[in-house]
Design a protein around this motif. Structure first.
Motif, short mmCIF file in Angstrom:
data_model
loop_
_atom_site.label_atom_id
_atom_site.label_comp_id
_atom_site.label_asym_id
_atom_site.label_seq_id
_atom_site.Cartn_x
_atom_site.Cartn_y
_atom_site.Cartn_z
N UNK A 263 0.80 -1.24 -0.11
CA UNK A 263 -0.03 -0.08 0.04
C UNK A 263 0.67 1.24 -0.08
N UNK A 264 0.37 2.28 -0.50
CA UNK A 264 0.94 3.41 -0.52
C UNK A 264 0.30 4.42 0.57
N UNK A 265 0.86 4.93 1.63
CA UNK A 265 0.14 5.37 2.84
C UNK A 265 0.96 7.00 3.00
N UNK A 266 0.26 8.17 2.67
CA UNK A 266 1.09 9.28 2.88
C UNK A 266 2.41 9.10 2.25
N UNK A 267 2.53 8.83 0.96
CA UNK A 267 3.60 8.77 0.12
C UNK A 267 4.90 7.73 0.89
N UNK A 268 4.44 7.01 1.46
CA UNK A 268 5.38 5.92 2.02
C UNK A 268 4.76 4.51 1.65
N UNK A 269 5.72 3.63 1.06
CA UNK A 269 5.40 2.22 0.67
C UNK A 269 5.37 1.26 1.92
N UNK A 270 4.12 0.77 2.01
CA UNK A 270 4.02 -0.29 3.41
C UNK A 270 3.44 -1.47 2.88
N UNK A 271 3.99 -2.49 3.57
CA UNK A 271 3.40 -3.89 3.42
C UNK A 271 2.92 -4.28 4.76
N UNK A 272 1.67 -4.91 4.48
CA UNK A 272 0.77 -5.54 5.63
C UNK A 272 -0.04 -6.48 5.22
N UNK A 273 -0.50 -7.26 6.34
CA UNK A 273 -1.30 -8.64 6.26
C UNK A 273 -2.64 -7.87 6.94
N UNK A 274 -3.57 -7.73 6.12
CA UNK A 274 -4.71 -7.10 6.48
C UNK A 274 -4.63 -5.84 6.89
N UNK A 275 -4.89 -5.37 8.24
CA UNK A 275 -4.72 -3.88 8.61
C UNK A 275 -3.39 -3.72 9.30
N UNK A 276 -2.48 -4.84 9.88
CA UNK A 276 -1.42 -4.91 10.44
C UNK A 276 -0.30 -4.52 9.52
N UNK A 277 0.46 -3.50 9.76
CA UNK A 277 1.61 -3.34 8.90
C UNK A 277 2.97 -3.87 9.60
N UNK A 278 3.65 -4.46 8.64
CA UNK A 278 5.06 -5.15 9.21
C UNK A 278 6.25 -4.56 8.54
N UNK A 279 6.05 -3.90 7.53
CA UNK A 279 7.27 -3.27 6.98
C UNK A 279 6.91 -1.69 6.26
N UNK A 280 7.61 -0.84 6.63
CA UNK A 280 7.37 0.47 5.99
C UNK A 280 8.64 1.21 5.58
N UNK A 281 8.68 1.72 4.32
CA UNK A 281 9.92 2.46 3.84
C UNK A 281 9.74 3.91 4.03
N UNK A 282 11.00 4.56 4.45
CA UNK A 282 10.87 5.92 4.81
C UNK A 282 10.48 6.61 3.46
N UNK A 283 10.27 7.75 3.31
CA UNK A 283 9.90 8.62 2.35
C UNK A 283 11.12 8.81 1.20
N UNK A 284 12.25 8.63 1.73
CA UNK A 284 13.55 8.81 0.85
C UNK A 284 14.17 7.28 0.81
N UNK A 285 13.32 6.39 1.16
CA UNK A 285 13.80 4.90 0.75
C UNK A 285 14.97 4.50 1.26
N UNK A 286 15.68 5.12 2.38
CA UNK A 286 16.92 4.63 2.98
C UNK A 286 16.61 4.08 4.13
#
Length: 112
Positions: free
Chosen positions: A20-43
């Motif tokens: 999912x893309x949430x507030x300009x951040x790529x996130x990976x989730x299972x259902x509503x639970x996010x388990x990975x989130x990249x910073x906006x600058x992807x570092x």
């Protein structure tokens, strides 16, 4: 150094994962639970990690791991610098974070 595409490839291969893309951040989730989130600058990659163990992880390797943002300190969360890890370590981080948010039977079925 690992790339965002490597993160994406590992995460997408795990059952029930959605990107999912949430507030300009790529996130990976299972259902509503996010388990990975990249910073906006992807570092940086935030990932699910036991709250009780994160201070020890960060203290052991402060050049690699960081505490979560103050707003995220209440969650089971820690961050890693993508430039500081290799692909095998990335895979371990992603899979272990995913295991924290899926039912045990789903993790067991996938990992056997």
């Amino acid at each position: 150094m690992v790339t965002v595409e490597q993160v994406r490839a590992i995460a997408r291969g795990l059952p029930r994962t959605e990107e999912a893309l949430v507030r300009d951040r790529v996130k990976f989730r299972v259902g509503r639970l996010v388990y990975l989130a990249l910073s906006r600058d992807e570092t940086l990659l935030g990932f699910a990690f036991p709250r009780a163990e994160r201070a020890a992880l960060v203290a052991a390797e402060p050049a690699k791991f960081l505490m979560p943002e103050p707003a995220d300190e209440r969650f089971n969360w820690v961050r890693v610098r993508l430039a500081a890890i290799d692909e095998p370590e990335l895979r371990e981080i992603v899979v272990e974070a995913w295991r924290m948010v899926v039912p045990k039977r789903v993790a067991a079925a996938h990992l056997t």
